[in-house]
Design a protein around this motif. Structure first.
Motif, PDB file in Angstrom:
ATOM      1  N   PHE A   1       0.852  -1.187   0.000  1.00 29.98           N
ATOM      2  CA  PHE A   1       0.000   0.000   0.000  1.00 29.98           C
ATOM      3  C   PHE A   1       0.887   1.235   0.000  1.00 29.98           C
ATOM      4  N   ALA A   2       0.503   2.269  -0.773  1.00 26.38           N
ATOM      5  CA  ALA A   2       1.280   3.508  -0.837  1.00 26.38           C
ATOM      6  C   ALA A   2       0.411   4.713  -0.499  1.00 26.38           C
ATOM      7  N   ALA A   3       0.933   5.586   0.337  1.00 26.73           N
ATOM      8  CA  ALA A   3       0.307   6.883   0.630  1.00 26.73           C
ATOM      9  C   ALA A   3       1.344   7.948   0.323  1.00 26.73           C
ATOM     10  N   HIS A   4       1.163   8.672  -0.780  1.00 27.94           N
ATOM     11  CA  HIS A   4       2.197   9.582  -1.276  1.00 27.94           C
ATOM     12  C   HIS A   4       1.773  11.046  -1.094  1.00 27.94           C
ATOM     13  N   THR A   5       1.314  11.676  -2.167  1.00 27.37           N
ATOM     14  CA  THR A   5       0.956  13.097  -2.036  1.00 27.37           C
ATOM     15  C   THR A   5      -0.272  13.296  -1.153  1.00 27.37           C
ATOM     16  N   ASN A   6      -1.082  12.263  -0.984  1.00 29.72           N
ATOM     17  CA  ASN A   6      -2.182  12.373  -0.024  1.00 29.72           C
ATOM     18  C   ASN A   6      -1.649  12.439   1.404  1.00 29.72           C
ATOM     19  N   ALA A   7      -0.538  11.744   1.669  1.00 30.07           N
ATOM     20  CA  ALA A   7       0.099  11.851   2.986  1.00 30.07           C
ATOM     21  C   ALA A   7       0.824  13.184   3.136  1.00 30.07           C
ATOM     22  N   ASP A   8       1.289  13.749   2.026  1.00 31.20           N
ATOM     23  CA  ASP A   8       1.911  15.081   2.078  1.00 31.20           C
ATOM     24  C   ASP A   8       0.889  16.138   2.471  1.00 31.20           C
ATOM     25  N   ALA A   9      -0.326  16.029   1.920  1.00 31.59           N
ATOM     26  CA  ALA A   9      -1.339  17.067   2.111  1.00 31.59           C
ATOM     27  C   ALA A   9      -2.193  16.869   3.356  1.00 31.59           C
ATOM     28  N   ALA A  10      -2.202  15.668   3.910  1.00 29.19           N
ATOM     29  CA  ALA A  10      -3.041  15.385   5.078  1.00 29.19           C
ATOM     30  C   ALA A  10      -2.544  16.144   6.303  1.00 29.19           C
ATOM     31  N   ALA A  11      -3.447  16.317   7.259  1.00 29.28           N
ATOM     32  CA  ALA A  11      -3.080  16.964   8.519  1.00 29.28           C
ATOM     33  C   ALA A  11      -3.552  16.094   9.684  1.00 29.28           C
ATOM     34  N   PRO A  12      -2.654  15.452  10.399  1.00 29.10           N
ATOM     35  CA  PRO A  12      -1.199  15.504  10.239  1.00 29.10           C
ATOM     36  C   PRO A  12      -0.730  14.637   9.078  1.00 29.10           C
ATOM     37  N   GLY A  13       0.399  15.048   8.511  1.00 29.54           N
ATOM     38  CA  GLY A  13       0.968  14.338   7.388  1.00 29.54           C
ATOM     39  C   GLY A  13       2.480  14.358   7.442  1.00 29.54           C
ATOM     40  N   VAL A  14       3.098  14.209   6.277  1.00 24.60           N
ATOM     41  CA  VAL A  14       4.553  14.076   6.175  1.00 24.60           C
ATOM     42  C   VAL A  14       5.282  15.265   6.795  1.00 24.60           C
ATOM     43  N   SER A  15       4.848  16.477   6.464  1.00 25.68           N
ATOM     44  CA  SER A  15       5.555  17.656   6.977  1.00 25.68           C
ATOM     45  C   SER A  15       5.325  17.876   8.469  1.00 25.68           C
ATOM     46  N   ASP A  16       4.163  17.438   8.980  1.00 27.64           N
ATOM     47  CA  ASP A  16       3.944  17.498  10.425  1.00 27.64           C
ATOM     48  C   ASP A  16       4.932  16.588  11.145  1.00 27.64           C
ATOM     49  N   ALA A  17       5.155  15.397  10.574  1.00 30.39           N
ATOM     50  CA  ALA A  17       6.097  14.460  11.177  1.00 30.39           C
ATOM     51  C   ALA A  17       7.510  15.029  11.150  1.00 30.39           C
ATOM     52  N   LEU A  18       7.871  15.695  10.049  1.00 27.47           N
ATOM     53  CA  LEU A  18       9.188  16.319   9.961  1.00 27.47           C
ATOM     54  C   LEU A  18       9.313  17.443  10.985  1.00 27.47           C
ATOM     55  N   ALA A  19       8.301  18.291  11.074  1.00 23.28           N
ATOM     56  CA  ALA A  19       8.329  19.388  12.046  1.00 23.28           C
ATOM     57  C   ALA A  19       8.451  18.855  13.467  1.00 23.28           C
ATOM     58  N   ASP A  20       7.696  17.820  13.779  1.00 24.22           N
ATOM     59  CA  ASP A  20       7.746  17.243  15.121  1.00 24.22           C
ATOM     60  C   ASP A  20       9.133  16.701  15.432  1.00 24.22           C
ATOM     61  N   ALA A  21       9.755  16.049  14.458  1.00 24.31           N
ATOM     62  CA  ALA A  21      11.104  15.514  14.664  1.00 24.31           C
ATOM     63  C   ALA A  21      12.106  16.627  14.975  1.00 24.31           C
ATOM     64  N   LEU A  22      11.882  17.807  14.400  1.00 22.63           N
ATOM     65  CA  LEU A  22      12.800  18.934  14.594  1.00 22.63           C
ATOM     66  C   LEU A  22      12.444  19.774  15.808  1.00 22.63           C
ATOM     67  N   GLY A  23      11.356  19.436  16.488  1.00 22.25           N
ATOM     68  CA  GLY A  23      10.935  20.235  17.633  1.00 22.25           C
ATOM     69  C   GLY A  23      10.256  21.520  17.236  1.00 22.25           C
ATOM     70  N   VAL A  24       9.670  21.558  16.046  1.00 18.47           N
ATOM     71  CA  VAL A  24       8.980  22.746  15.543  1.00 18.47           C
ATOM     72  C   VAL A  24       7.492  22.616  15.840  1.00 18.47           C
ATOM     73  N   ALA A  25       6.917  23.599  16.536  1.00 22.94           N
ATOM     74  CA  ALA A  25       5.489  23.615  16.826  1.00 22.94           C
ATOM     75  C   ALA A  25       4.748  24.170  15.617  1.00 22.94           C
ATOM     76  N   VAL A  26       3.900  23.369  15.022  1.00 27.91           N
ATOM     77  CA  VAL A  26       3.233  23.737  13.772  1.00 27.91           C
ATOM     78  C   VAL A  26       2.156  24.782  14.010  1.00 27.91           C
ATOM     79  N   GLU A  27       2.150  25.808  13.140  1.00 25.12           N
ATOM     80  CA  GLU A  27       1.127  26.859  13.178  1.00 25.12           C
ATOM     81  C   GLU A  27       0.114  26.697  12.049  1.00 25.12           C
ATOM     82  N   GLY A  28       0.564  26.155  10.907  1.00 22.47           N
ATOM     83  CA  GLY A  28      -0.328  26.001   9.764  1.00 22.47           C
ATOM     84  C   GLY A  28       0.430  25.548   8.540  1.00 22.47           C
ATOM     85  N   PRO A  29      -0.279  25.396   7.401  1.00 23.71           N
ATOM     86  CA  PRO A  29       0.372  24.935   6.174  1.00 23.71           C
ATOM     87  C   PRO A  29       1.218  26.024   5.526  1.00 23.71           C
ATOM     88  N   LEU A  30       2.220  25.590   4.786  1.00 22.69           N
ATOM     89  CA  LEU A  30       3.014  26.523   3.997  1.00 22.69           C
ATOM     90  C   LEU A  30       2.245  26.902   2.736  1.00 22.69           C
TER      91      LEU A  30
END
Length: 273
Positions: free
Chosen positions: A97-126
């Motif tokens: 099973f693959a979740a690609h750009t749908n996982a990129d756009a979902a909230a939480p998604g790929v970028s939320d996981a990256l932000a969390d790993a870096l200790g960045v508190a998310v405010e909203g989408p870019l």
């Protein structure tokens, strides 16, 4: 007993297929929805090594971020790279099973996981129009040099490494992140009021032109695979929550294609000989 269809339902609830770009290929690639899914492996890439890892672990389902059959194919013969993977999975009765750009756009998604790993508190989408990328802030301001070190420590080690473009002493408080290749959003980054941007696959010319603009955010370039690997733990948590009787693990294999690298840790000023 958890099934492939139950796992697919959980993943598609978290990462709705409707969010995928029209060129993308997401969802169940191969496998019987009615088959059990008692052991699941999550990874970034459906590479042969990952497939063998999943088979060796006794997995019934392999979940990846990158699709196996992204571009159109007219066949999957076993003597071709992608066909070989399909045949290996089918013979071992492992669904993919693959979740690609749908996982990129979902909230939480790929970028939320990256932000969390870096200790960045998310405010909203870019990119608010597609939900790609995230904007957030650090727990406390720090120098760009310290921030690059933060990124390096937070993400898996790769030959590509972590590269920073900007004044090492610059203060970083607000940050934009985008898992995967993100130089197409440099314009949005400059409008976002952030101090730094973390993404992957930055190319020379777009990065150079970005940095020539007064006040442009500093850039941090990481390996594509490393930027998306934090998503694996997020997807694994989705599956564990929906299928408590299944065993879900994250692949330990580094599938970044680059195998050798050497870079100086000393800051280099732009324009110096």
């Amino acid at each position: 007993m958890p099934t492939v269809s139950a796992a697919v339902a959980a993943l598609e609830a978290a990462y709705p297929p409707a969010l995928a770009q029209d060129w993308d290929a997401v969802g169940l690639v191969c496998g019987d929805p009615a088959e059990p899914a008692t052991r699941i492996v999550v990874a970034v890439d459906p590479s042969p090594a990952v497939v063998e890892e999943a088979i060796g672990a006794g997995a019934d389902l392999l979940v990846t971020h990158h699709p196996l059959l992204l571009r159109g194919v007219h066949g999957v013969p076993a003597d071709e790279p992608k066909g070989s993977v399909v045949h290996r999975l089918v013979r071992a009765r492992v669904a993919l099973f693959a979740a690609h750009t749908n996982a990129d756009a979902a909230a939480p998604g790929v970028s939320d996981a990256l932000a969390d790993a870096l200790g960045v508190a998310v405010e909203g989408p870019l990119d608010a129009s597609s939900g790609i990328g995230r904007i957030g802030h650090l727990p406390a301001p720090e120098s760009f040099e310290a921030f690059v070190a933060r990124v390096e420590q937070a993400l898996p080690t790769t030959a590509w490494g972590v590269r920073g473009a900007g004044d090492p002493a610059r203060t970083i408080a607000r940050v934009a992140v985008s898992g995967g290749a993100g130089d197409s959003m440099l314009g949005l980054v400059r409008q976002a009021g952030v101090d730094a941007y973390v993404t992957a696959d930055l190319r020379h010319h777009p990065a150079d032109e970005h940095l020539q603009r007064p006040g442009a955010p500093a850039l941090v370039d990481v390996a594509h695979w490393a930027s998306e690997h934090p998503w694996c733990a997020q997807a694994a948590d989705v599956l564990r929550g929906a299928l408590p009787d299944a065993t879900v693990t994250v692949s330990t294999l580094r599938t970044d294609p680059w195998t050798l690298g050497a870079a100086s840790r000393n800051p280099v000023k732009r324009g110096t000989p």
